[in-house]
Design an enzyme around this catalytic site. Structure first.
Site, PDB file in Angstrom:
ATOM      1  CG  ASN A 433      -0.184   0.223   2.530  1.00 21.05           C
ATOM      2  OD1 ASN A 433       0.351  -0.727   3.100  1.00 21.05           O
ATOM      3  ND2 ASN A 433      -0.155   1.444   3.021  1.00 21.05           N
ATOM      4  CB  CYS A 434       1.043   4.302  -1.848  1.00 21.86           C
ATOM      5  SG  CYS A 434      -0.531   4.638  -2.651  1.00 21.86           S
ATOM      6  CB  ILE A 435      -0.267   8.096   1.070  1.00 19.78           C
ATOM      7  CG1 ILE A 435      -0.715   8.942   2.257  1.00 19.78           C
ATOM      8  CG2 ILE A 435      -0.793   8.670  -0.237  1.00 19.78           C
ATOM      9  CD1 ILE A 435      -0.117  10.325   2.260  1.00 19.78           C
ATOM     10  NE  ARG A 437      -2.697   5.532  -5.525  1.00 19.63           N
ATOM     11  CZ  ARG A 437      -1.901   6.003  -6.475  1.00 19.63           C
ATOM     12  NH1 ARG A 437      -2.023   5.581  -7.701  1.00 19.63           N
ATOM     13  NH2 ARG A 437      -0.998   6.923  -6.181  1.00 19.63           N
TER      14      ARG A 437
END
Length: 490
Positions: A433-435, A437
């Site tokens: 995951n990113c910030i 998504r």
């Protein structure tokens, strides 16, 4: 290549996330002593210096963050190797070192080497360190050298490789630097038009994650612009420094929340309640923090024409702010928090005019979005066809609530439903995951049930390759990712 670049962008989110701490510290310090920059108050000086310790070392943060994010297993030895790589190249190519290597006076050294401690070198160091970790972290040496096997070997080999990289950069960096300077000068030389072009392409690149590369040229000290660093340090020109930041405030604080309201009003009556919760959360995130991805991903793929309009409006906003020399800055993104913190900085110029501009953009965004959605019947959230689960009166969303109640975690149900929609253990090979998504690798994209995933209320789905899919959850994505990881371990 696109997948690799997106992974770099995701890795950059870790160091970039540190910037709000610098913004808060420096903003409060300047708020206490806006004229003396800390000279008139020990408390202000303490806070400003603490904040500048972060802003002034972003390249090191990038080296460590990229190395960590790009390495398999996100191991700490990869991060250490990133730091080693950065220290080797920046020490060898420092102005004083180059002067000794060339046998000339320091004043005669190419000015490019004065800028060797930049974000580009930081990212490059992180990438090399991560590659060395992924390749050599499991290597076993003979018994006599066994102590240096595996992860201990990575920083050593990284240092050796950086000797070769430093030699190459010794000849190549002045050429790269000159090209970047020319590129930056060409854009900055266009004044307000250049700021507008930057804003337009900044938004257009959001789906690919390549906007980080564009941002680094204008926001950081890659070519000398360093719009963020100079604005917060007060080392620029009032009315000019900050021009690549100011125009985002009217869009992120006013324009996008107004677009969210337009999409809510355009939704089908029976779906307004579900859309309201999504748009309220995404709109508030955009206004308060400047995090726009939950909202942008809600319509960029289902109504790409709207996203192009959004990019155009962003460019126009930056051009207008730059034309009138209205400036404000941010440490993280153009939200309310950064606006308040930056409004009393020495280089802030009539920042409250950006609020009036924002009100005007709110009206434009609202009515333009409503008109385009109705005119072209765009499938924004709440206007799409009913899914089978909705027609049958329940399905995954109801199951998710039951799961959440039984486990005590409000995110478990959502995570379980998303994971089931992705195909579960039989189809999912990796989850990251990113910030905002979830980034998922699957064996068979045909086994993914997008309707089941969408029924959980996520902001959007983005298929980026034959085996790669992104699920836009929002700023609470970390909790959903943690629950999915627990499910995978069962």
């Amino acid at each position: 290549m696109k997948k690799y670049l997106q992974k770099i962008g995701r890795s950059l989110m870790l160091p970039v996330a540190v910037l709000p701490a610098a913004a808060i510290l420096m903003g409060i310090g300047y708020w206490i002593d806006p004229a003396g920059w800390g000279e008139g108050s020990p408390i202000a000086a303490f806070l400003i210096k603490a904040g500048s310790s972060i802003i002034g070392n972003m390249s090191i943060l990038f080296a460590v963050g990229v190395a960590l994010g790009m390495s398999k297993g996100k191991d700490g030895s990869a991060a250490l190797s990133g730091l080693v790589a950065y220290l080797v190249v920046t020490t060898l190519l420092a102005t004083e070192s180059v002067a000794m290597l060339q046998g000339i006076d320091v004043e005669s050294v190419n000015p490019a080497f004065e800028k060797i401690e930049n974000q580009f070198v930081g990212i490059l160091s992180g990438l090399i360190a991560a590659a060395m970790y992924n390749r050599f972290s499991k290597v076993e040496l003979p018994d006599a050298l066994a102590f240096f096997s595996g992860k201990r070997l990575v920083p050593i080999l990284t240092a050796v490789i950086m000797l070769l990289v430093s030699l190459i950069l010794f000849f190549v960096w002045p050429l790269i630097y000159s090209w970047l300077v020319n590129f930056g000068e060409a854009i900055s030389g266009l004044g307000a038009t250049g700021a507008g072009l930057y804003g337009f392409f900044n938004r257009l690149l959001i789906p690919t994650g390549l906007h980080h590369a564009l941002n680094s040229v204008f926001w950081f000290d890659v070519i000398g612009l360093n719009d963020i660093g100079n604005f917060w340090a007060g080392t620029g020109t009032k009315g000019t420094t900050g021009m690549y930041q100011a125009g985002f405030f009217p869009v992120m604080m006013f324009g996008l929340p107004a677009a969210a309201l337009a999409m809510y009003h355009s939704a089908k009556s029976k779906k307004k309640k579900q859309v309201a919760s999504l748009m309220l959360a995404a709109g508030f995130a955009s206004f308060f923090t400047g995090v726009t991805e939950p909202l942008e991903f809600a319509f960029m793929f289902v109504a790409p024409a709207l996203f192009v309009v959004h990019a155009l409006l962003t460019g126009i906003s930056l051009a207008i702010a730059a034309s009138f020399q209205w400036t404000a800055g941010f440490g993280f993104s153009a939200g309310f928090v950064d606006f308040v913190l930056s409004s009393r900085l020495p280089l802030a110029n009539e920042p409250y005019m950006l609020l009036l501009q924002g009100l005007a953009f709110a009206v434009i965004y609202y009515f333009l979005f409503r008109f385009l959605i109705a005119k072209f019947n765009l499938m924004t959230p709440g206007r799409e066809d009913d899914t089978d689960e909705e027609l049958n009166g329940g399905g995954v969303e109801a199951d998710a609530s039951t799961h959440a109640e039984s486990t005590g975690s409000k995110f478990f149900g959502m995570a379980a439903a998303i994971y089931e929609g992705l195909g579960g253990d039989a189809n999912v090979t990796s989850v990251d995951n990113c910030i905002t998504r979830l980034r998922v690798e699957v064996k068979n994209m045909g086994a993914v049930d997008q309707n089941k995933i969408k029924s959980t209320g996520v902001a959007g789905i983005n298929i980026v390759g034959p085996y790669s899919i992104q699920v836009v959850v929002g700023t609470q994505v970390q909790f959903v990712a943690d629950e999915i990881e627990k499910i995978r371990r069962q």
